[in-house]
Design a protein around this motif. Structure first.
Motif, PDB file in Angstrom:
ATOM      1  N   GLU A 348      -7.014   7.687  30.024  1.00  0.00           N
ATOM      2  CA  GLU A 348      -6.633   7.239  28.410  1.00  0.00           C
ATOM      3  C   GLU A 348      -5.794   6.581  27.679  1.00  0.00           C
ATOM      4  OE1 GLU A 348     -12.175   6.765  28.570  1.00  0.00           O
ATOM      5  OE2 GLU A 348     -11.165   7.440  27.016  1.00  0.00           O
TER       6      GLU A 348
ATOM      7  N   SER B   8      -8.902   9.715  15.646  1.00  0.00           N
ATOM      8  CA  SER B   8      -9.389   8.590  16.471  1.00  0.00           C
ATOM      9  C   SER B   8      -8.845   7.440  15.270  1.00  0.00           C
ATOM     10  CB  SER B   8     -11.066   8.990  16.195  1.00  0.00           C
ATOM     11  OG  SER B   8     -11.386   8.971  14.889  1.00  0.00           O
ATOM     12  N   GLU B  12      -7.559   3.798  16.445  1.00  0.00           N
ATOM     13  CA  GLU B  12      -8.088   2.457  16.021  1.00  0.00           C
ATOM     14  C   GLU B  12      -6.677   1.909  15.573  1.00  0.00           C
ATOM     15  OE1 GLU B  12     -11.113   1.315  16.205  1.00  0.00           O
ATOM     16  OE2 GLU B  12     -11.683   2.838  17.131  1.00  0.00           O
ATOM     17  N   LEU B  15      -5.180   0.698  18.957  1.00  0.00           N
ATOM     18  CA  LEU B  15      -5.213  -0.385  19.655  1.00  0.00           C
ATOM     19  C   LEU B  15      -5.192  -2.056  19.056  1.00  0.00           C
ATOM     20  CD1 LEU B  15      -8.786   0.847  20.654  1.00  0.00           C
ATOM     21  CD2 LEU B  15      -7.063  -0.111  22.362  1.00  0.00           C
ATOM     22  N   LYS B  20      -6.347  -4.983  21.493  1.00  0.00           N
ATOM     23  CA  LYS B  20      -7.172  -4.526  22.189  1.00  0.00           C
ATOM     24  C   LYS B  20      -8.448  -4.079  21.104  1.00  0.00           C
ATOM     25  CE  LYS B  20      -5.575  -5.234  26.267  1.00  0.00           C
ATOM     26  NZ  LYS B  20      -5.931  -6.034  27.212  1.00  0.00           N
ATOM     27  N   LYS B  21      -9.465  -4.306  21.832  1.00  0.00           N
ATOM     28  CA  LYS B  21     -10.297  -3.924  21.019  1.00  0.00           C
ATOM     29  C   LYS B  21     -11.420  -2.630  21.322  1.00  0.00           C
ATOM     30  CE  LYS B  21     -12.770  -8.551  20.259  1.00  0.00           C
ATOM     31  NZ  LYS B  21     -12.557  -8.817  21.187  1.00  0.00           N
ATOM     32  N   SER B  22     -11.438  -1.739  22.438  1.00  0.00           N
ATOM     33  CA  SER B  22     -11.749  -0.638  22.813  1.00  0.00           C
ATOM     34  C   SER B  22     -10.823   0.032  23.618  1.00  0.00           C
ATOM     35  CB  SER B  22     -12.848  -1.122  23.614  1.00  0.00           C
ATOM     36  OG  SER B  22     -13.117  -1.527  25.253  1.00  0.00           O
ATOM     37  N   ASP B  24     -11.512   0.679  26.483  1.00  0.00           N
ATOM     38  CA  ASP B  24     -11.676   0.690  28.559  1.00  0.00           C
ATOM     39  C   ASP B  24     -11.272  -1.025  28.351  1.00  0.00           C
ATOM     40  OD1 ASP B  24     -13.790   2.482  28.515  1.00  0.00           O
ATOM     41  OD2 ASP B  24     -15.351   1.083  27.459  1.00  0.00           O
ATOM     42  N   GLU B  25     -11.002  -1.828  27.712  1.00  0.00           N
ATOM     43  CA  GLU B  25     -10.448  -2.990  27.715  1.00  0.00           C
ATOM     44  C   GLU B  25      -9.064  -2.923  28.342  1.00  0.00           C
ATOM     45  OE1 GLU B  25      -9.789  -5.994  24.227  1.00  0.00           O
ATOM     46  OE2 GLU B  25     -11.296  -6.054  23.996  1.00  0.00           O
TER      47      GLU B  25
END
Lengths: 479, 433
Positions: A348, B8, B12, B15, B20-22, B24-25
């Motif tokens: 990730e 974190s 943020e 991103l 991207k929002k997350s 995962d995107e």
């Protein structure tokens, strides 16, 4: 500080021995034969002289511990120090490969458990840890493909499909296996399509070699369909695991249709590159290829771990002994440290970092493929070329500014490639530093290109004449 | 997670920049149907101290025995300065030296290595290393096949059997016709049969061979005569050339083998250090990396990788090999080892090894053991213990008495075994007979 250091034999005092020679405790024997050797003209030095020589040389190198090492498709991630310490434990370094299995239970546990973890990560059924490097993993896989087809009475499959963006090792390995190579073109988006693979597929095709994500950093989104086409046509699919760092815990290649895949433990699993090696290139396979795996393989029995060679269809051995054990050990330590969730986090953040660089540089460098990047991003020198600045000049400009360049001029499908892979370890500061340096270079290319053409000036050596090295090869000194 | 650097908030922020929002995107280019729904079935992350204690625990019973094993991996003393210097991160954590301006440390070391190895082996040149002795040997054979355009090769049965296994594996790709040369009663390769074989690409002989026997390599070139057959001289114990003539003395075309003895631990057999020495005629045909001397823009002596047009990243399917790496860090170890010992030290150390093994060999003969081969050996010899002797006695004393080959044992002695060790070995045999 800038200092010179001569070649060893240019030092004047090379007549000592910097080694505690043991006393001869038995009566001295002399060779009786005509084969006895005379003097050997290699100088020897005291320990302090050697300590300084190699310490000085080392300072002319750049390592991952120095700063960002953004080589695309090379995954130059941080090499954890605890893993190095574990690899010096007496039980491991003093184990001889021919000692009885009962004396090697710790060693065998490391090998077995590493194999199990790699199978879980890839979703595959079998594994060999013997290949000493990725290229040897490719060779092992293709030899298994050959033997698989032949074991089914199929002798006509003599060709391997290889995408145009593949690593050079892919066609070289295919050739070493006696296969012909047929190049498959990727489309304008930088990926393979089902149509083009279908058009290449016939009864001469033994298999295809696919790197996913490809060397453009883009996921081969048609992978499932491509695997189906190859399988329906009787072929097998090889996955080049060079770019696995993008996919840990995200997909399992075994579920997608890959039949065999190598992993570079020195990329994805954090073992050091050592200035060129040693690496390790284990191969995971689906169940139908297990009978062909190299021997010996470690197995678990009720009475402990054992090395087993009872595999009649095996392609045989590919290493002097059991592969690069200490490299495998370090990779296992890394896997245990990260755990399943940590490995997913690795991918990730690796993808996040690459996309952060992409977003921040896309207005400064030509981005030949617009599809989403995963763990690495490909730019070219197209914009800078207009000012007479090439990828090589950009790379040397980065060196002058204190960081290592990305992979350059690879992949070959674009002109002047700059393939940037930051890995998950880089801090935001480090990423911003790379971005600022590359932006500065983009500006310089326009305004003062001569400064880049002359770079680097502050490294140990200024631009090295590599053409001369090849034209008049001097490959050794004379003592 | 101590190897990852972002907070974190930083994630943020990044991103947001990317749009991207997350997290995962970021993976939207991967079809959802292929993405894993649940995580990997691996243990939870563990701490540094848990990790260390686990490996301490599983390794503590391994490698404790006094060992007389060899057969391709040798137990030699390793000066502390070698692991100390090779653990410098500039050597350890650097990549292949493709950017010579910031890789002169690796490049000069490899140039010194190429010089020392070619000098020591008596060869024109050496490349900057291969994976291990086995693949170096195989790459040598494949070179001979390319150069001579013949797939027929002869190899001695005195070559390490693992090396022969690897050749057999690679030969499935190259479709080689391998002719095995048997050993004579004296443990040396039977060369007489070669004269009747035409169009041989190469003849490979190992010396000292798998059974420690010094081969009569001076006979090989005269047998080849004016044929273009290559003579490949193979070795697993590079220290032997401190005392015995090296491959170059016998006019070998290629010298392929293993240099683990020069500063590398046994490590259950890997990493090793493959050596590839060659005559200058084959410069454009050799596999692997080469470091050359050149100059930089200011005329200063510099080093860089060279003759890359042989290699896979340029020549692709027409490359001389698929190899894409060398054993860089092992090269540093071996170069330090050789420069500590020098020619004089290597001679002395080889002599101590030879004397030690001769001492044990003679002691065993005196106790009624019999040799398979009477010929001169270096470090290793093949011996049969008396029928009445119970081999299990060695277990009691935590001794591995060598490697069992049929009814014989291949016994290896180096400088790390002392007279006291060998006298204990002999005492066990004396009492057990």
């Amino acid at each position: 500080m800038n200092y010179n250091e001569p070649l060893l034999w240019e030092k004047v005092n090379g007549i000592t021995v910097g080694y505690s020679m043991p006393e001869l405790s038995v009566v001295e024997s002399f060779p009786q034969s005509k084969h006895q050797r005379g003097s050997i003209s290699i100088p020897g030095f005291s320990e302090p002289v050697i300590a300084r020589h190699f310490t000085k040389l080392s300072t002319w190198n750049y390592g991952v511990d120095t700063d960002i090492y953004p080589l695309g498709s090379c995954t130059m991630k941080y090499n954890p120090k605890i893993n190095e310490k574990i690899a010096t434990l007496n039980g491991f370094i003093n184990s001889h490969p021919l000692q009885d299995d009962s004396y090697s239970q710790g060693v065998l546990e490391v090998l077995y458990q590493t194999g199990e973890a790699l199978k879980e990560i890839t979703g595959m059924d079998g594994v060999t840890l013997q290949p000493a490097a990725g290229a040897q993993g490719e060779l092992v896989s293709l030899l298994m493909f050959k033997k698989y087809h032949r074991s089914r009475g199929d002798f006509k499959r003599d060709t391997i499909l290889i995408p145009d963006s593949a690593h050079g090792t892919n066609p070289a390995s295919a050739s070493l296996c006696g296969f012909k190579v047929k190049v498959v073109k990727s489309n304008e988006e930088g990926i393979l399509t089902s149509e083009i693979v279908k058009s290449c597929m016939d009864e001469s095709i033994a298999g295809i070699m696919i790197t996913n994500p490809g060397t453009l950093g883009i996921f081969e989104s048609n992978i499932k369909e491509i695997c189906d086409i190859i399988h329906d046509g009787g072929g097998l699919v090889y996955g080049d695991g060079a770019n696995l760092n993008a996919l840990l815990g995200v997909i399992k290649v075994g579920h997608v249709g890959i039949d065999a895949m190598h992993m570079n433990l020195h990329k994805t699993f954090s073992t050091p590159h050592g200035g060129g090696g040693p690496g390790a290139g284990p191969v995971c396979v689906k169940s139908h290829l297990i009978p062909f795996l190299p021997v010996p393989r470690v197995i678990k029995t009720s009475s402990g771990y054992k090395m087993d060679s009872n595999t009649p269809l095996t392609i045989g051995r590919v290493h002097s002994f059991n592969g690069n054990f200490s490299v495998i050990l370090k990779a296992y330590a890394y896997i245990l440290t990260m755990g399943g969730e940590g490995l997913k986090h690795v991918s990730e953040i690796a993808v996040l970092n690459a996309n952060y660089i992409r977003q921040n540089l896309k207005d400064f460098y030509h981005l030949p493929y617009k599809k989403d990047s995963l763990h690495e991003v490909l730019f070219t020198d197209k914009i800078q070329k207009e000012y007479g600045i090439s990828t090589l000049d950009i790379a040397k400009g980065m060196i002058e500014r204190g960081i290592h360049p990305p992979t350059i001029y690879f992949p070959l499908v674009v002109s002047g490639a700059l393939l940037i892979e930051p890995t998950e370890n880089e801090s935001l500061d480090s990423l911003n530093n790379l971005i600022n340096i590359l932006r500065e270079i983009a500006e310089l290319a326009k305004d003062s290109p001569e400064l880049l053409l002359n770079a680097p000036n502050n490294s140990k050596r200024c631009r090295v004449d590599e053409t001369r090295a090849a034209r008049e090869p001097i490959l050794r000194g004379y003592i | 997670m101590r190897y990852l650097s972002h907070s974190s908030n930083e994630i943020e922020y990044m991103l947001g920049i990317i749009g991207k929002k997350s997290i995962d995107e970021l993976f939207d280019s991967i079809p959802k149907s292929l993405q894993l729904e649940k995580g990997l079935n691996l243990p939870k992350p563990i701490s540094e101290w848990e990790l260390e204690s686990y490996f301490n625990k599983i390794s503590k019973d391994d490698g404790l025995q006094k060992s007389y094993l060899g057969g391709g991996i040798y137990n030699h003393f390793i000066p502390s300065i070698i692991p100390y210097l090779t653990s410098r991160s500039e050597f350890l954590t650097s990549y292949t030296p493709y950017q010579p301006e910031i890789s002169q440390g690796t490049l000069q070391t490899q140039f010194e290595f190429q010089t020392y190895i070619s000098t020591y082996l008596g060869m024109d040149y050496s490349n900057s290393s291969m994976y291990d002795g086995a693949t170096s040997f195989v790459e040598g054979v494949l070179l001979s096949v390319r150069v001579n355009k013949s797939k027929k090769v002869a190899v001695s049965m005195g070559i390490n059997p693992h090396y022969l296994d690897v050749l057999k594996t690679y030969s499935q790709g190259a479709d080689l016709e391998i002719i095995y040369l048997e050993l004579n009663k004296d443990g040396k390769t039977d060369l007489d049969s070669i004269e009747n074989i035409s169009e041989l690409a190469s003849i490979s002989i190992q010396s000292p061979n798998y059974f420690g026997v010094i081969e009569d390599q001076e006979k090989v070139k005269p047998i080849i005569g004016s044929n273009c057959t290559l003579f490949i001289s193979v070795f697993t114990e590079i220290l032997s050339f401190g005392l015995f003539q090296p491959p170059g003395f016998y006019n070998a075309d290629l010298a392929c083998g293993e240099a683990q003895s020069f500063g590398l631990s046994q490590n259950y057999g890997g990493p090793c250090l493959g050596i590839f020495g060659f005559k200058k005629d084959f410069l454009r045909a050799v596999p692997g990396r080469l470091v050359g001397q050149t100059i930089d823009k200011n005329g200063n002596r510099s080093f860089s990788l060279t003759l890359a047009t042989r290699e896979q990243h340029i020549r692709r399917e027409k490359a001389t090999s698929n190899i894409c790496s060398n054993q860089g860090l092992c090269v540093v170890s071996a170069t330090i080892y050789m420069s500590l010992l020098g020619g004089e030290g290597l001679k002395r150390l080889a002599s101590i090894n030879f004397s030690n093994s001769e001492y044990l060999k003679k002691g065993l003969i005196n106790l009624g053991c019999s040799l398979k081969y009477e010929s001169e050996t270096f470090n290793e010899f093949l011996v049969k213990f008396p029928k009445t002797f119970d081999m299990n006695l060695f277990k009691k004393y935590k001794i591995i008495p060598g490697y069992k080959i049929d009814e014989y044992y291949l016994i290896t002695v180096t400088e790390v075994l002392t007279k006291i060790d060998m006298d204990e070995f002999l005492l066990i045999v004396r009492e057990g007979v």
